[in-house]
Design a protein around this motif. Structure first.
Motif, PDB file in Angstrom:
ATOM      1  N   UNK A 180       0.978  -1.327   0.117  1.00  0.00           N
ATOM      2  CA  UNK A 180      -0.052  -0.214  -0.186  1.00  0.00           C
ATOM      3  C   UNK A 180       0.962   1.311   0.158  1.00  0.00           C
ATOM      4  N   UNK A 181       0.568   2.152  -0.850  1.00  0.00           N
ATOM      5  CA  UNK A 181       1.424   3.361  -0.834  1.00  0.00           C
ATOM      6  C   UNK A 181       0.373   4.504  -0.941  1.00  0.00           C
ATOM      7  N   UNK A 182       0.822   5.375  -0.227  1.00  0.00           N
ATOM      8  CA  UNK A 182       0.039   6.624   0.293  1.00  0.00           C
ATOM      9  C   UNK A 182       0.678   7.930   0.056  1.00  0.00           C
ATOM     10  N   UNK A 183       0.037   8.695  -0.745  1.00  0.00           N
ATOM     11  CA  UNK A 183       0.757  10.276  -0.777  1.00  0.00           C
ATOM     12  C   UNK A 183      -0.435  11.250  -0.215  1.00  0.00           C
ATOM     13  N   UNK A 184       0.156  12.000   0.671  1.00  0.00           N
ATOM     14  CA  UNK A 184      -0.753  13.068   1.230  1.00  0.00           C
ATOM     15  C   UNK A 184      -0.247  14.079   1.888  1.00  0.00           C
ATOM     16  N   UNK A 185      -1.106  14.896   2.485  1.00  0.00           N
ATOM     17  CA  UNK A 185      -0.622  15.867   3.352  1.00  0.00           C
ATOM     18  C   UNK A 185      -1.210  16.038   4.701  1.00  0.00           C
ATOM     19  N   UNK A 186      -0.445  16.802   5.391  1.00  0.00           N
ATOM     20  CA  UNK A 186      -0.537  16.870   6.809  1.00  0.00           C
ATOM     21  C   UNK A 186      -0.632  18.373   7.248  1.00  0.00           C
ATOM     22  N   UNK A 187      -1.562  18.856   7.783  1.00  0.00           N
ATOM     23  CA  UNK A 187      -1.478  20.191   8.099  1.00  0.00           C
ATOM     24  C   UNK A 187      -0.945  20.644   9.401  1.00  0.00           C
ATOM     25  N   UNK A 188       0.319  21.337   9.375  1.00  0.00           N
ATOM     26  CA  UNK A 188       0.646  21.752  10.736  1.00  0.00           C
ATOM     27  C   UNK A 188       0.705  22.874  10.890  1.00  0.00           C
ATOM     28  N   UNK A 189       0.930  23.511  12.264  1.00  0.00           N
ATOM     29  CA  UNK A 189       1.108  25.070  12.256  1.00  0.00           C
ATOM     30  C   UNK A 189       2.151  25.795  11.404  1.00  0.00           C
ATOM     31  N   UNK A 190       3.156  24.985  11.304  1.00  0.00           N
ATOM     32  CA  UNK A 190       4.085  25.940  10.421  1.00  0.00           C
ATOM     33  C   UNK A 190       3.777  25.666   8.750  1.00  0.00           C
ATOM     34  N   UNK A 191       2.559  24.988   8.465  1.00  0.00           N
ATOM     35  CA  UNK A 191       2.354  24.628   7.016  1.00  0.00           C
ATOM     36  C   UNK A 191       2.111  23.617   6.710  1.00  0.00           C
ATOM     37  N   UNK A 192       1.795  23.307   5.415  1.00  0.00           N
ATOM     38  CA  UNK A 192       1.500  21.865   5.092  1.00  0.00           C
ATOM     39  C   UNK A 192       2.731  20.780   5.040  1.00  0.00           C
ATOM     40  N   UNK A 193       2.556  19.725   5.448  1.00  0.00           N
ATOM     41  CA  UNK A 193       3.764  18.706   5.250  1.00  0.00           C
ATOM     42  C   UNK A 193       3.364  17.375   4.461  1.00  0.00           C
ATOM     43  N   UNK A 194       3.887  17.414   3.474  1.00  0.00           N
ATOM     44  CA  UNK A 194       3.435  16.249   2.436  1.00  0.00           C
ATOM     45  C   UNK A 194       4.252  15.084   2.728  1.00  0.00           C
ATOM     46  N   UNK A 195       3.696  13.779   2.464  1.00  0.00           N
ATOM     47  CA  UNK A 195       4.238  12.691   2.721  1.00  0.00           C
ATOM     48  C   UNK A 195       4.234  11.419   1.927  1.00  0.00           C
ATOM     49  N   UNK A 196       4.983  10.734   1.548  1.00  0.00           N
ATOM     50  CA  UNK A 196       4.842   9.464   0.779  1.00  0.00           C
ATOM     51  C   UNK A 196       5.123   8.359   1.777  1.00  0.00           C
ATOM     52  N   UNK A 197       4.051   7.547   1.941  1.00  0.00           N
ATOM     53  CA  UNK A 197       3.955   6.386   2.974  1.00  0.00           C
ATOM     54  C   UNK A 197       3.863   4.969   2.339  1.00  0.00           C
ATOM     55  N   UNK A 198       4.757   4.318   2.721  1.00  0.00           N
ATOM     56  CA  UNK A 198       4.329   2.799   2.192  1.00  0.00           C
ATOM     57  C   UNK A 198       4.538   1.821   3.362  1.00  0.00           C
ATOM     58  N   UNK A 199       4.027   0.636   3.104  1.00  0.00           N
ATOM     59  CA  UNK A 199       4.095  -0.534   4.191  1.00  0.00           C
ATOM     60  C   UNK A 199       4.974  -1.517   3.935  1.00  0.00           C
ATOM     61  N   UNK A 200       6.034  -1.129   3.154  1.00  0.00           N
ATOM     62  CA  UNK A 200       7.360  -2.136   2.898  1.00  0.00           C
ATOM     63  C   UNK A 200       8.261  -2.379   3.867  1.00  0.00           C
ATOM     64  N   UNK A 201       9.390  -2.429   3.390  1.00  0.00           N
ATOM     65  CA  UNK A 201      10.553  -3.025   4.143  1.00  0.00           C
ATOM     66  C   UNK A 201      10.964  -2.191   5.229  1.00  0.00           C
ATOM     67  N   UNK A 202      10.803  -0.861   5.225  1.00  0.00           N
ATOM     68  CA  UNK A 202      10.977   0.022   6.113  1.00  0.00           C
ATOM     69  C   UNK A 202      12.652   0.057   6.633  1.00  0.00           C
TER      70      UNK A 202
END
Lengths: 844, 148
Positions: free
Chosen positions: A763-785
Motif C-alpha cells: 500500500x502506498x499513500x501520498x498525502x498532506x498533513x497540515x501543521x502550524x508551520x504549514x502543510x507537510x507532504x508525505x509518501x508512505x508505504x508499508x514495505x521493508x522500512x
C-alpha cells in the motif's frame, strides 16, 4: 345631432292664432263685400231696369210717333192717291200702334201719372186714328177733294200736334225720369263703387296687413328659427367643446340620449356606444346603483343636485373622481322629461390638493425639525415665531415664549447688550450676519450660537418681523479648543523628536520649527520664525537649505541628502520636503523633516563594497557552474559510450561464441553485463543530481496529486503484474519547480514501489498533513522500512541499507530528493520501522 | 525497400559494429553506409568526394545520426541537411547516448524526425533497432524524390 327640446313651439302658436284671426276678419269682410256687392248689383239691376224701362218707354213713344206718322202718311197717302197699297200699311201701322200703345200702357202701369198721360195720348191717338179712318173713308167715299179738304181742315194735324205734344210730354217726363233714374243709378253706382272700393281696399289692406303680419311672422319666425338654430349651433358647439362632460338621459328609463366629446374622452366610450344604454350597461353595479339613485333624487326633487365627489371607472384612464351636477329638464307640463348632467374631472385637482397639503406639511416639518433654530421677532424684539429645535435647545414651551419673551430675556447680559446695539441697525438695513450670542436655557445652562437674520418689511418698507437662523456652535467651540490642543500636542511631540522639523511658507520664511532644528542650527524660535534662510544663514548654507523648495511648492515631494557644513565638520542630513495643502488642495507651505544620516552613510559605503565583492563572487560561481554543466554533459555522454561497447560485445560473445563457452564463462559475461548496467544507472543518477543543482528554479503551481498519479501510472505500466493499493490525496497543490518535483516524486514513490515488492498487500499513500508551520507532504508505504538510527544517513549519496540483490538501487535517489527539497527551501525527513514501512515527509 | 540505403553517422567503432550487428539481427538487409564524422556525412548527403556520383535528390531510407562527432557536430550536420532544398526531406533519426534536454531541444528545433537514446544494455539496443527498422523502413512512407 338631435333637436334639443327647447323648441320653437311658442312662436308657432302665436302665428296660428293670428292667421286664423286674420282669415276670420277677411272672411267677415269678404262676406260683407259679397253682401254689398249683391246689394249693389241688385240696385244696379233695378236701376238699369228702370232706365231700360224708361228707354223702352221712350223707344215706344218714338215708335208710336213713327207709327202714327206712318198712319198719317198712309192715310194721307191714300188720301192723296187713293191707292189701295196704302191701306195695308195703314192697317199694319194701326195694329202696330195699338200694340205699341198697349205696351206703353203696360210699361207705365207703375207710374199713375204717366199712365194718365199715356191714356190721354192713347185717346188722342185713337181720335187721330178715327180721323184718319174718316179720312180714308172720305177718300174712299168722297174722293180726293174731300179728303184734301179734310186734310186742309187741319183737324188731323191738330190732333197730330196734340199727339206729338202728349208724346213729347210723356217723353219729357220719361226723360226726366230717365235722367233722375240715371242719376240715381249713377249715384247708387257711385256709392256702391265707393263702398266697394272702401271695402275692397279695406279687404286689401287687411289682406296686406295679414300678409305683412304673416310674412312678418314668417320672417320673424325664420329669423327666430335662424337665431334659434344659431343659438342651437352655438350651444351645440359650446357643449361639444366644453371641457366638462355633458350628458342627457331620458327621464323615464334613464338611458343616455346625449353625450359630448369631453365625455367621450373622459369615460373612454364613444357616444354611439353610449346611446340608448343605461348606467347598468356601462359601469359596475355599485357605481351604477349610486348614479341611478342620484338620478332619481334629482327627478323627484325637480331641482339641481350637486354631487361633490363620485368615483367612476373609465376605460383608459382608470378610476377618476368627478364633481357632477344633475338637473331635470321639464317638458311643457312641468314633468321631468330629461336629466341633464355636467361632470368635471377633479382627479387631478384632488391630487394636487393632496400634494399641496403634503408639501405644506413637509415645509412645516422642515421648519420645525431643522438642525438649526429658526425664530421671528417683532419690532420690539418679542418672539412671534419659533421652531421646535430652538424651543428644545432653550427648554421652554411655545406658550412661554411666543408673545411673552423678548430675545434679551434669553441671553447673557453681554449678549443682550450686543443685541440692543445691533437691533435698530438691523431693522434699518434689513439683514445681520454671524453674530455670536450666548443663550441661557431654562435650567440656567448656556450654549453659544451664531445668528443671522433678514428683515421682512411690508410694501411701504416698514419693518414687520425678522427671519432669524441660529446655529448651535458648542460643537464648533469644542472643535476650536480641540484644534488648539492638537496644535500644542504636535508642537510638544515634534519638540521632543530626534528629527528636525520645520515649515516654510511660500515666501521662504520659517513659520514653524522644532527644538531639534533650532539646536542643529544654533537659533532660538523667536529668531528663526518669520525669516527666510537667506536672512538667517550664509549664502552657501541658505542656498543648500532652500534647494528643491520650488519643486515642492509645485506639488512634488523632494527627498534629498543635504551635506551641511557644521562647526564640527560636515554632516549629512536626509531631508524629505513635502508640500502642505489646504483641504481644497491648495499648497501653502513647504514642510521638511530632516534626520541625520552621517553614520548611515558610512555604513552604506561598507555595504556597497561588500556587494561588489559578492558580485565578483557570484560571477565566479556562475563560471564554475558552467564548467560543471559542461562536465556533466560530456560525462553522461562520453562515459556511457564505452559502457555500451562493453555490454554490446559481451552480448556478441554470448551469442556468437555460445558453443565455446561453458556455464561459468557465460555467467562471467553475465556479471560483466550487469556491472556495466549498474554503472550506466549510476551515471544517470549522478547526472540527474548534478542537473538538480544547476537547474534554475521555476515557480509554478504544481499539482502533486496529478504528478504522483502520473508516476504511479508509469510504475504500473512498467510492472503490470504487481497489484499495489495506492491512495493519493486530492488537490495537493504546491508552488515549485515541476521538473524537479517530478524527479523527487519519481524517487520517493519509486522507492515506495521498490521496497514494497516483497510485501504481500502493498500500500502506498501520498498525502498532506497540515501543521502550524504549514502543510507537510508525505509518501508512505508499508514495505521493508528501516531502522530509525539510519534515518539521517539515508540522504547521503551512495548510502544504501540493502544490497543490490535485495533491492536494486544506486543510493543516489534520496540524495537527489534532499537536494531538490532544500532548493525549494524545505525540509525532508523520514520515519520508519523495520518491516512496517516508511514514511517520508517533506515541506516546501 | 531493400534497395534504399541507410546512412549511419557514428564515430565510435564499437557502436558502429554493434549497430550493424543489431540491424543484421533484425534481418534488415538494406545497404548501410557509414560516415565516421560530420564531414563524411555531408559528403554522402551532397554527393561529394568519396560519394561523388550520388544524387542528393535520392533520399536514403533513413539517416541514423549521432550527435557527438569529431570535425563537424551532429547538430550542424542536421542543420545543413535541412538547409538544402534537395535534401531537406531526408528522414533523420538522432541516435545518441545523450539525454541532455538541450540536445533534445536543439535536435527537434533543427528538424530531426526522431530522437532515440542509445541504451547501454545491448539487448535493449537490439530491440530499439528492431523497432527503428520496423518503423522507418516498413511502416513510414518515405518522402518522394525531390524535384531536380
Amino acid at each position: 345631432m338631435g333637436v334639443w327640446p327647447l323648441g320653437l313651439n311658442l312662436m308657432k302658436v302665436n302665428l296660428e292664432r293670428r292667421v286664423v284671426a286674420g282669415f276670420a276678419a277677411v272672411g267677415v269682410i269678404g262676406a260683407l263685400l259679397c253682401g254689398l256687392a249683391f246689394h249693389t248689383i241688385r240696385q244696379l239691376t233695378l236701376h238699369s231696369r228702370g232706365v231700360l224701362h224708361t228707354y223702352e218707354v221712350l223707344a215706344e213713344t218714338t215708335r208710336s210717333l213713327n207709327c202714327m206718322q206712318d198712319v198719317e202718311s198712309a192715310s194721307r197717302g191714300f188720301a192723296l192717291s187713293g191707292a189701295e197699297s196704302f191701306l195695308a200699311p195703314f192697317d199694319t201701322s194701326v195694329a202696330d200702334l195699338d200694340r205699341i200703345h198697349a205696351g206703353l200702357r203696360d210699361l207705365v202701369a207703375d207710374n199713375p201719372q204717366q199712365l194718365k198721360r199715356v191714356l190721354a195720348m192713347t185717346e188722342t191717338a185713337s181720335t187721330r186714328l178715327e180721323s184718319s179712318r174718316e179720312l180714308i173713308d172720305i177718300r174712299k167715299r168722297q174722293g180726293l177733294g174731300a179728303a184734301a179738304e179734310r186734310v186742309a181742315g187741319g183737324a188731323g194735324k191738330e190732333l197730330m200736334e196734340r199727339y206729338r205734344g202728349q208724346i213729347a210730354e210723356i217723353r219729357l217726363v220719361e226723360e226726366n225720369l230717365l235722367a233722375r233714374r240715371m242719376e240715381a243709378a249713377r249715384d247708387s253706382m257711385h256709392q256702391t263703387a265707393l263702398l266697394l272700393c272702401i271695402l275692397g281696399l279695406g279687404l286689401l289692406a287687411l289682406l296686406v296687413a295679414m300678409c305683412v303680419a304673416v310674412l312678418g311672422d314668417l320672417t320673424r319666425r325664420r329669423k327666430a328659427e335662424g337665431a334659434a338654430r344659431e343659438a342651437e349651433a352655438f350651444l351645440h358647439s359650446l357643449i361639444e367643446n366644453l371641457p366638462l362632460m355633458v350628458f342627457t338621459k331620458e327621464a323615464k328609463d334613464m338611458r343616455f340620449v346625449q353625450f359630448n366629446r369631453a365625455g367621450e374622452e373622459l369615460l373612454g366610450i364613444t357616444r354611439e356606444a353610449l346611446m340608448g344604454k343605461s348606467d347598468y350597461d356601462l359601469f359596475p353595479k355599485e357605481e351604477a346603483d349610486f348614479f341611478v339613485a342620484k338620478d332619481r333624487e334629482v327627478l323627484a326633487g325637480g331641482k339641481l343636485l350637486d354631487i361633490a365627489e363620485e368615483e367612476i371607472q373609465t376605460r383608459g384612464r382608470g378610476r377618476i373622481m368627478l364633481h357632477t351636477r344633475k338637473v331635470p329638464v321639464l317638458d311643457g307640463a312641468g314633468r321631468p322629461k330629461y336629466l341633464l348632467g355636467i361632470s368635471e374631472d377633479i382627479t387631478e385637482r384632488r391630487r394636487m390638493e393632496a400634494s399641496l397639503r403634503e408639501s405644506e406639511e413637509r415645509f412645516r416639518q422642515l421648519y420645525h425639525e431643522a438642525p438649526c433654530g429658526y425664530h421671528s421677532l417683532d419690532g420690539a424684539g418679542v418672539y412671534v415665531e419659533i421652531n421646535n429645535t430652538e424651543l428644545k435647545w432653550l427648554g421652554y414651551t411655545r406658550e412661554e415664549v411666543i408673545g411673552k419673551m423678548v430675545l434679551t430675556d434669553l441671553v447673557s447680559p453681554e449678549s443682550a447688550e450686543m443685541f440692543r446695539r445691533h437691533f435698530p441697525r438691523f431693522k434699518r438695513d434689513g439683514f445681520v450676519n454671524d453674530l455670536e450670542f450666548d443663550f441661557i436655557r431654562k435650567d440656567g445652562t448656556s450654549f453659544p450660537v451664531i445668528l443671522s437674520a433678514t428683515a421682512v418689511t411690508d410694501a411701504s418698507g416698514q419693518f414687520q418681523y425678522s427671519r432669524s437662523t441660529m446655529f448651535n456652535i458648542s460643537e464648533l467651540r469644542r472643535a476650536q479648543d480641540a484644534l488648539k490642543e492638537s496644535e500644542r500636542r504636535l508642537q510638544d511631540v515634534l519638540d521632543n523628536a530626534a528629527v528636525m522639523a520645520f515649515v516654510k511658507n511660500l515666501d521662504g520664511a520659517y513659520t514653524f520649527s522644532n527644538q531639534a532644528f533650532e539646536r542643529a542650527y544654533g537659533m532660538n524660535r523667536g529668531e528663526l520664525l518669520g525669516h527666510t534662510a537667506a536672512e538667517l544663514f550664509s549664502t552657501e548654507l541658505a542656498a543648500k537649505l532652500d534647494e528643491g523648495d520650488r519643486r515642492v511648492a509645485a506639488g512634488e515631494t523632494v527627498t534629498s541628502e543635504e551635506v551641511i557644513p557644521h562647526k564640527d565638520g560636515v554632516r549629512t542630513h536626509l531631508t524629505v520636503k513635502f508640500p502642505l495643502q489646504t483641504m481644497q488642495g491648495q499648497i501653502y507651505g513647504v514642510c521638511g523633516i530632516s534626520s541625520e544620516i552621517t553614520e548611515r552613510k558610512k555604513m552604506e559605503e561598507a555595504i556597497r563594497a561588500l556587494n561588489d565583492d559578492l558580485v565578483k563572487h557570484a560571477s565566479r560561481v556562475e563560471a564554475v557552474n558552467k564548467e560543471l554543466e559542461a562536465f556533466s554533459y560530456s560525462a553522461s555522454h562520453d562515459l556511457r559510450a564505452p559502457l555500451r561497447s562493453i555490454d554490446g560485445f559481451s552480448q556478441v560473445l554470448l551469442e556468437d561464441y555460445a558453443d565455446n563457452l561453458d556455464e561459468v564463462g557465460r555467467s562471467h559475461l553475465g556479471r560483466i553485463r550487469r556491472a556495466t548496467q549498474r554503472m550506466a544507472d549510476l551515471i544517470d543518477d549522478l547526472t540527474k543530481l548534478a542537473r538538480v543543482a544547476r537547474h534554475d528554479l521555476a515557480r509554478e503551481q504544481v499539482s502533486l496529486t496529478a504528478m504522483a498519479n502520473a508516476v504511479l501510472d508509469e510504475l504500473r505500466q512498467r510492472d503490470p503484474g504487481r497489484q499495489v493499493e495506492t491512495v493519493v490525496e486530492a488537490d495537493l497543490t504546491v508552488l515549485g519547480d515541476p521538473q524537479l518535483l517530478r524527479i523527487a516524486l519519481d524517487n520517493l514513490i519509486g522507492n515506495a514501489w521498490k521496497f514494497t515488492s516483497r510485501t504481500p498487500s502493498p500500500r502506498i499513500e501520498v498525502g498532506r498533513r497540515t501543521r502550524d508551520s504549514g502543510p507537510t507532504f508525505f509518501v508512505k508505504d508499508n514495505g521493508a522500512g528501516f531502522e530509525m538510527k539510519y534515518a539521517e544517513r539515508l540522504f547521503s549519496p551512495f548510502f544504501r541499507l540493502h544490497g543490490n540483490d535485495e533491492f536494486p538501487g544506486t543510493g543516489v535517489g534520496l540524495a537527489t530528493v534532499q537536494r531538490i527539497i532544500s532548493r525549494h527551501e524545505g525540509r525532508v525527513w523520514a520515519e520508519a520501522a523495520v518491516d512496517r514501512g516508511a514514511t517520508f515527509y517533506f515541506t516546501l | 525497400m531493400a534497395n534504399k540505403t541507410i546512412l549511419l553517422v557514428e564515430d565510435n567503432p564499437d557502436d558502429e559494429a554493434l549497430t550493424i550487428r543489431a540491424l543484421k539481427k533484425n534481418n534488415i538487409r538494406n545497404d548501410v553506409v557509414v560516415a565516421h564524422d560530420g564531414i563524411e556525412a555531408l559528403d554522402y548527403v551532397f554527393g561529394r568526394d568519396r560519394f561523388a556520383g550520388r544524387d542528393p535528390a535520392e533520399a536514403p531510407a533513413v539517416i541514423l545520426l549521432d550527435l557527438k562527432l569529431p570535425r563537424l557536430d551532429g547538430l550542424e550536420v542536421l542543420r545543413q541537411i535541412r538547409a538544402n532544398a534537395k535534401t531537406r526531406t531526408y528522414p533523420v533519426v538522432i541516435l545518441t547516448s545523450s539525454r541532455e534536454e538541450q540536445d533534445l531541444i536543439s535536435g527537434y528545433s533543427l528538424g530531426a524526425n526522431s530522437y532515440i537514446r542509445k541504451p547501454v544494455d545491448f539487448t535493449q539496443f537490439v530491440e530499439a533497432v528492431r523497432q527503428l527498422g520496423l518503423y522507418w523502413l516498413v511502416l513510414n512512407e518515405p518522402p518522394p524524390a525531390a524535384k531536380r
